[in-house]
Write an enzyme that holds these catalytic residues in place. Structure first.
Site, PDB file in Angstrom:
ATOM      1  N   TYR A 261       1.169  -1.280 -12.319  1.00  0.00           N
ATOM      2  CA  TYR A 261      -0.150  -1.326 -12.845  1.00  0.00           C
ATOM      3  C   TYR A 261      -0.191  -0.685 -13.910  1.00  0.00           C
ATOM      4  O   TYR A 261      -1.464  -0.062 -14.454  1.00  0.00           O
ATOM      5  CB  TYR A 261      -1.256  -0.936 -11.528  1.00  0.00           C
TER       6      TYR A 261
ATOM      7  N   ARG B  65      -4.334   3.856 -16.170  1.00  0.00           N
ATOM      8  CA  ARG B  65      -4.506   4.348 -14.981  1.00  0.00           C
ATOM      9  C   ARG B  65      -5.078   5.655 -14.835  1.00  0.00           C
ATOM     10  O   ARG B  65      -6.106   6.011 -13.960  1.00  0.00           O
ATOM     11  CB  ARG B  65      -3.360   4.361 -13.931  1.00  0.00           C
TER      12      ARG B  65
ATOM     13  N   GLU C  38       3.885  -6.567   1.816  1.00  0.00           N
ATOM     14  CA  GLU C  38       3.484  -6.922   0.244  1.00  0.00           C
ATOM     15  C   GLU C  38       3.580  -5.962  -0.467  1.00  0.00           C
ATOM     16  O   GLU C  38       2.472  -5.520  -1.413  1.00  0.00           O
ATOM     17  CB  GLU C  38       1.947  -7.532   0.168  1.00  0.00           C
ATOM     18  N   PRO C  39       4.645  -5.176  -0.735  1.00  0.00           N
ATOM     19  CA  PRO C  39       4.647  -4.003  -1.579  1.00  0.00           C
ATOM     20  C   PRO C  39       4.670  -4.459  -3.087  1.00  0.00           C
ATOM     21  O   PRO C  39       5.336  -5.333  -3.504  1.00  0.00           O
ATOM     22  CB  PRO C  39       6.061  -3.409  -1.178  1.00  0.00           C
ATOM     23  N   GLY C  40       3.994  -3.568  -3.780  1.00  0.00           N
ATOM     24  CA  GLY C  40       4.104  -3.700  -5.099  1.00  0.00           C
ATOM     25  C   GLY C  40       4.390  -2.191  -5.951  1.00  0.00           C
ATOM     26  O   GLY C  40       5.669  -2.116  -6.105  1.00  0.00           O
ATOM     27  N   ARG C  41       3.517  -1.214  -5.791  1.00  0.00           N
ATOM     28  CA  ARG C  41       3.744  -0.144  -6.171  1.00  0.00           C
ATOM     29  C   ARG C  41       5.306   0.733  -5.974  1.00  0.00           C
ATOM     30  O   ARG C  41       5.781   1.214  -6.595  1.00  0.00           O
ATOM     31  CB  ARG C  41       2.679   0.693  -5.990  1.00  0.00           C
TER      32      ARG C  41
ATOM     33  N   GLY D 129       0.654  -1.373   0.089  1.00  0.00           N
ATOM     34  CA  GLY D 129      -0.067   0.039   0.082  1.00  0.00           C
ATOM     35  C   GLY D 129       0.875   1.260   0.026  1.00  0.00           C
ATOM     36  O   GLY D 129       0.099   2.514  -0.147  1.00  0.00           O
TER      37      GLY D 129
ATOM     38  N   CYS E  16     -10.531   5.081 -29.749  1.00  0.00           N
ATOM     39  CA  CYS E  16     -11.613   5.668 -30.013  1.00  0.00           C
ATOM     40  C   CYS E  16     -12.633   5.854 -28.956  1.00  0.00           C
ATOM     41  O   CYS E  16     -13.628   5.116 -29.043  1.00  0.00           O
ATOM     42  CB  CYS E  16     -12.338   5.149 -31.241  1.00  0.00           C
ATOM     43  N   GLU E  17     -12.173   6.559 -27.892  1.00  0.00           N
ATOM     44  CA  GLU E  17     -13.227   7.119 -26.894  1.00  0.00           C
ATOM     45  C   GLU E  17     -12.639   8.073 -25.936  1.00  0.00           C
ATOM     46  O   GLU E  17     -11.282   8.100 -26.024  1.00  0.00           O
ATOM     47  CB  GLU E  17     -13.755   5.796 -26.232  1.00  0.00           C
TER      48      GLU E  17
HETATM   49  N1  LLP Z   1      -1.475  -6.908  -0.944  1.00  0.00           N
HETATM   50  C1  LLP Z   1      -2.940  -7.083  -1.280  1.00  0.00           C
HETATM   51  C2  LLP Z   1      -3.742  -7.913  -0.734  1.00  0.00           C
HETATM   52  C3  LLP Z   1      -3.272  -6.208  -2.477  1.00  0.00           C
HETATM   53  O1  LLP Z   1      -4.520  -6.233  -2.720  1.00  0.00           O
HETATM   54  C4  LLP Z   1      -2.433  -5.371  -3.017  1.00  0.00           C
HETATM   55  C5  LLP Z   1      -2.853  -4.388  -4.139  1.00  0.00           C
HETATM   56  C6  LLP Z   1      -0.952  -5.125  -2.825  1.00  0.00           C
HETATM   57  C7  LLP Z   1      -0.670  -6.170  -1.603  1.00  0.00           C
HETATM   58  C8  LLP Z   1      -0.042  -4.320  -3.160  1.00  0.00           C
HETATM   59  O2  LLP Z   1      -0.453  -3.053  -2.940  1.00  0.00           O
HETATM   60  P1  LLP Z   1       0.712  -1.922  -3.418  1.00  0.00           P
HETATM   61  O3  LLP Z   1       2.069  -1.943  -2.502  1.00  0.00           O
HETATM   62  O4  LLP Z   1       0.935  -1.959  -4.926  1.00  0.00           O
HETATM   63  O5  LLP Z   1      -0.121  -0.494  -3.225  1.00  0.00           O
HETATM   64  N2  LLP Z   1      -4.486  -0.984 -10.145  1.00  0.00           N
HETATM   65  C9  LLP Z   1      -4.480  -0.256  -8.890  1.00  0.00           C
HETATM   66  C10 LLP Z   1      -3.795  -0.713  -7.770  1.00  0.00           C
HETATM   67  C11 LLP Z   1      -4.724  -1.991  -7.423  1.00  0.00           C
HETATM   68  C12 LLP Z   1      -3.941  -2.473  -5.923  1.00  0.00           C
HETATM   69  C13 LLP Z   1      -4.610  -3.751  -5.703  1.00  0.00           C
HETATM   70  N3  LLP Z   1      -4.050  -4.490  -4.530  1.00  0.00           N
HETATM   71  C14 LLP Z   1      -3.454   1.041  -9.428  1.00  0.00           C
HETATM   72  O6  LLP Z   1      -3.273   1.095 -10.674  1.00  0.00           O
HETATM   73  O7  LLP Z   1      -3.271   2.054  -8.602  1.00  0.00           O
END
Ligand code: LLP
Length: 429
Positions: free
Chosen positions: A386, A325, A286-289, A250, A357-358
């Site tokens: 993402y 996004r 659980e970092p993604g972003r 998050g 086209c939108e």
């Molecule tokens: N753990 C769980 C259970 C999650 O649902 C998510 C993201 C993460 C970890 C990773 O979160 P992060 O660190 O990346 O914020 N498509 C959207 C973001 C959707 C996130 C979904 N869950 C965007 O482009 O902003």
């Protein structure tokens, strides 16, 4: 130090390589361009923050599933967070240790749970029916599945409603009033499931309040951790040997490039460190972003410039198909030209749009930019998370190739999709 920066010559560079030169050298536009070193630095920031704690950095594969990037993250010591059987298969292909993988989701399929049980990855329990399926999967493979309970902590992350997940009416996780039911179910099925921890995830892009004021203290992670540790105490009091606290992902990033001081991994971990130590827990995050977003730009070419009424448009070859996004969430991603403007270039306010086209097809609204000539490179920043993983082939825009700068060289890390990849779906029908 950030991988993308303007040189003294006014050109944009990625780790010392001129993006203009990359554009001229690659086979097609648009394309994604990453910095391998920035990925490394982002992981190091988490590792440094986690010193002194037992921990797993579970990279959320949904953010970006490029296999080369996954292999690199695995090499840096990350585990993986998965939300489908195919993400699990990809994580295994990338060599992730199954014992550092966590399978999440509110609608996990039985056959995917069977694979997870077979490989002995951690599984998060999301609902009553999910628990039933996990028990079934355990019986199918004859192994006891290590599980975490995903508890919905009802903490408002104050982010876009589409990416908030921890509030009380969210579709994810279980409400605390049902906790005892789940504990009893785990006891009943103790030969199939082994409860090892609890999990929560508040939402994504956590940096700001709804009013766009900056939260600088990552307080909500602490609020959630306090609640979770209370649950852990209650659960342990019933004789369970819990070891893991998973606080989800998050952490947001500075999409606006305002230079504001945003919460860092160190800030995040420091808010929960004492709690984790006091209960002798292993912390899972659980970092993604925050690991991957700022390592990449989508590099596009300007097709032309036009004006309708009071609106000016820069039309580029990239679109909502490659990067959705802005269209989907109204997300802001910073936009720059890759080359210095002509001396007489008129600065104006533009919407940056694609050829799809939108009218939802925009990458940026009301951006002040020097009027670019046809063929000028234009980047959308912070496109590592993402973006490619949410790309579509709408309007038959084929998915773009990806490159990274590795030690001063530009290396292709994914082929661009081709027409024959698409027509193959119809072969022999
Ligand atoms: N753990 C769980 C259970 C999650 O649902 C998510 C993201 C993460 C970890 C990773 O979160 P992060 O660190 O990346 O914020 N498509 C959207 C973001 C959707 C996130 C979904 N869950 C965007 O482009 O902003």
């Amino acid at each position: 130090r950030h991988c993308f920066s303007k040189g003294e010559d006014g050109f944009l560079y990625c780790d010392g390589v001129r993006v203009q030169d990359v554009m001229e050298g690659v086979e097609r536009s648009p394309f994604y361009l990453y910095s391998k070193d920035q990925i490394t630095r982002n992981v190091e920031a988490y590792k440094e923050a986690l010193q002194g704690l037992r921990s797993v950095v579970g990279y959320a594969i949904k953010a970006n599933n490029n296999l080369k990037i996954l292999e690199h993250l695995r090499g840096l010591g990350c585990g993986a967070v998965l939300v489908s059987g195919n993400e699990l298969r990809l994580a295994l292909a990338a060599g992730f240790d199954p014992k550092r993988c966590i399978f999440n989701g509110n609608g996990k399929m039985l056959e995917d749970l069977v694979l997870a049980a077979e490989k002995e990855v951690f599984v998060n329990v999301d609902s009553e029916f999910d628990l039933e399926n996990i028990v079934t999967a355990a019986r199918v493979v004859g192994k006891r599945v290590p599980v975490l309970l995903r508890i919905n902590p009802d903490v408002d992350p104050q982010v876009h409603p589409y990416v908030a997940t921890g509030n009380k009416t969210s579709k994810f996780g279980i409400r605390n009033e049902k906790l005892q039911w789940f504990l009893d179910a785990v006891k009943t099925h103790s030969s199939e499931i082994n409860l090892v921890g609890v999990h929560c995830h508040l939402g994504s892009t956590i940096t700001k309040t709804k009013q766009n004021r900056l939260i600088t203290k990552v307080d909500i992670f602490r609020d959630a951790a306090v609640l979770m540790v209370n649950f852990i105490d209650q659960i342990r009091a019933q004789g369970f040997q819990l070891e893991y606290l998973n606080i989800g992902g998050g952490l947001g990033i500075d999409y606006h490039h305002t230079g504001a001081v945003l919460p860092t991994p160190m800030d995040l971990i420091n808010t929960v460190r004492e709690l984790v130590l006091s209960r002798d827990l292993t912390l899972i995050i659980e970092p993604g972003r925050s690991l991957i977003a700022n390592t990449c730009c989508l590099v596009n070419k300007v097709t032309g410039v036009k004006t309708n009424g009071t609106k000016n448009f820069i039309v580029i070859d990239g679109s909502m198909a490659e990067l959705i996004r802005p269209s989907l969430y109204g997300a802001y991603q910073h936009i720059d030209l890759v080359s210095p403007p002509a001396a007489d270039a008129h600065v104006a306010t533009f919407d940056v749009v694609g050829p799809v086209c939108e009218s939802a097809d925009f990458l940026g609204k009301d951006r002040e930019l020097p009027t670019p000539a046809k063929g000028t490179g234009l980047v959308v920043h912070d496109a590592g998370a993402y973006c490619m993983s949410m790309a579509s082939t709408y309007n038959l825009k084929l998915r773009p190739p990806e490159y990274w700068v590795d030690n001063g060289s530009v290396v292709k890390i994914r082929h661009g999709e081709k027409m024959e990849d698409f027509t193959r779906f119809f072969d022999g029908l």
